[in-house]
Design a protein around this motif. Structure first.
Motif, PDB file in Angstrom:
ATOM      1  N   PRO A   1      13.173 -10.667   8.945  1.00  0.00           N
ATOM      2  CA  PRO A   1      11.995 -10.363   8.110  1.00  0.00           C
ATOM      3  C   PRO A   1      11.007  -9.448   8.818  1.00  0.00           C
ATOM      4  O   PRO A   1      10.915  -9.419  10.039  1.00  0.00           O
ATOM      5  CB  PRO A   1      11.388 -11.755   7.864  1.00  0.00           C
ATOM      6  CG  PRO A   1      12.530 -12.700   8.031  1.00  0.00           C
ATOM      7  CD  PRO A   1      13.375 -12.116   9.124  1.00  0.00           C
ATOM      8  N   ALA A   2      10.253  -8.692   8.022  1.00  0.00           N
ATOM      9  CA  ALA A   2       9.239  -7.781   8.552  1.00  0.00           C
ATOM     10  C   ALA A   2       7.865  -8.415   8.432  1.00  0.00           C
ATOM     11  O   ALA A   2       7.573  -9.100   7.448  1.00  0.00           O
ATOM     12  CB  ALA A   2       9.266  -6.463   7.786  1.00  0.00           C
TER      13      ALA A   2
ATOM     14  N   ILE B   1      10.391  -1.620   3.787  1.00  0.00           N
ATOM     15  CA  ILE B   1      10.797  -2.993   4.097  1.00  0.00           C
ATOM     16  C   ILE B   1      12.295  -3.042   4.386  1.00  0.00           C
ATOM     17  O   ILE B   1      12.745  -3.722   5.310  1.00  0.00           O
ATOM     18  CB  ILE B   1      10.421  -3.951   2.947  1.00  0.00           C
ATOM     19  CG1 ILE B   1       8.898  -4.057   2.826  1.00  0.00           C
ATOM     20  CG2 ILE B   1      11.018  -5.344   3.177  1.00  0.00           C
ATOM     21  CD1 ILE B   1       8.425  -4.763   1.573  1.00  0.00           C
TER      22      ILE B   1
ATOM     23  N   ALA C   1      11.119 -10.280   3.328  1.00  0.00           N
ATOM     24  CA  ALA C   1      12.479  -9.749   3.231  1.00  0.00           C
ATOM     25  C   ALA C   1      12.738  -9.364   1.785  1.00  0.00           C
ATOM     26  O   ALA C   1      12.115  -9.893   0.866  1.00  0.00           O
ATOM     27  CB  ALA C   1      13.497 -10.791   3.693  1.00  0.00           C
TER      28      ALA C   1
ATOM     29  N   THR D   1      13.875  -4.484   8.019  1.00  0.00           N
ATOM     30  CA  THR D   1      14.447  -5.839   7.975  1.00  0.00           C
ATOM     31  C   THR D   1      15.942  -5.874   8.287  1.00  0.00           C
ATOM     32  O   THR D   1      16.644  -6.782   7.850  1.00  0.00           O
ATOM     33  CB  THR D   1      14.188  -6.487   6.604  1.00  0.00           C
ATOM     34  OG1 THR D   1      14.677  -5.627   5.563  1.00  0.00           O
ATOM     35  CG2 THR D   1      12.713  -6.746   6.384  1.00  0.00           C
TER      36      THR D   1
END
Length: 219
Positions: A24-25, A16, A63, A20
């Motif tokens: 955001p992912a 993550i 995130a 990011t």
């Protein structure tokens, strides 16, 4: 904090973090990166949210929280210190260190981390030129300009290679294109984006996929 997390949780946090940098992912992005199902990602995100390591907003992605970011940086510090130790102390090539460090990064103690850092002289960069986070979570500066964007007839120095593709790293080694190597951009293929670079008396053709992963300092 990392000691209380499972290896799977640590892997998620690290992935993550990498996804990011610019926002955001998505669940699908994380699933692709980890080669797991979207349902598995959703389940893990709930667990990480309960631990206050991530922030998740429906339809807006995931995130890391400040705590999650600090965990990710600690794991990255372990990984990159291990890569450098394997390279400098044990003679591993730069195309071999990533896979070994992936296995070891979850299992070393803070004391072991500190001893490696001391033996290596508290380094700032790993064998690929990636920055090693400091003990207190600061990231050393790093170059961001890609070889792919260099100008024709421009001389540049290779400062970082972001790919862990072992075959690509071996190919670069075979051509002498290692960190701190100076080369000149000779030609660019307008259709494919491939570059021909001059290194000493040799001309080497590099595909766009390769030059996108080579970061340079312009001379």
């Amino acid at each position: 904090m990392t000691r209380t997390l499972t290896q799977s949780m640590q892997d998620y946090v690290k992935v993550i973090y990498g996804l990011t940098r610019s926002g955001p992912a998505s669940t699908n992005d994380i699933a692709r990166k980890l080669s797991v199902s979207a349902a598995s990602v959703t389940s893990m995100i709930k667990k990480l949210h309960e631990l206050k390591l991530v922030r998740h907003t429906s339809y807006r992605g995931v995130a890391l929280s400040h705590a999650g970011t600090m965990v990710a940086l600690e794991i990255l510090r372990h990984h990159r210190l291990l890569e450098l130790y394997l390279n400098e102390a044990l003679g591993y090539a730069w195309d071999e260190v990533h896979a070994e460090a992936e296995k070891l990064e979850h299992h070393i103690s803070e004391e072991f981390e500190d001893r490696i850092a001391k033996v290596l002289g508290d380094p700032s960069y790993d064998p690929h030129g990636d920055p090693i986070p400091t003990k207190d979570g600061r990231m050393p500066p790093t170059v961001s300009e890609r070889l792919a964007d260099a100008n024709i007839n421009e001389s540049v120095v290779i400062r970082r290679v972001s790919s862990h593709d072992a075959s690509m790293l071996r190919m670069l080694t075979s051509h002498g294109l290692l960190l701190n190597t100076t080369l000149r951009v000779a030609l660019r293929d307008a259709d494919s984006g491939a570059l021909v670079v001059q290194h000493g008396k040799r001309r080497i053709t590099l595909d766009r996929e390769i030059t996108e992963n080579i970061f340079i300092e312009r001379l």
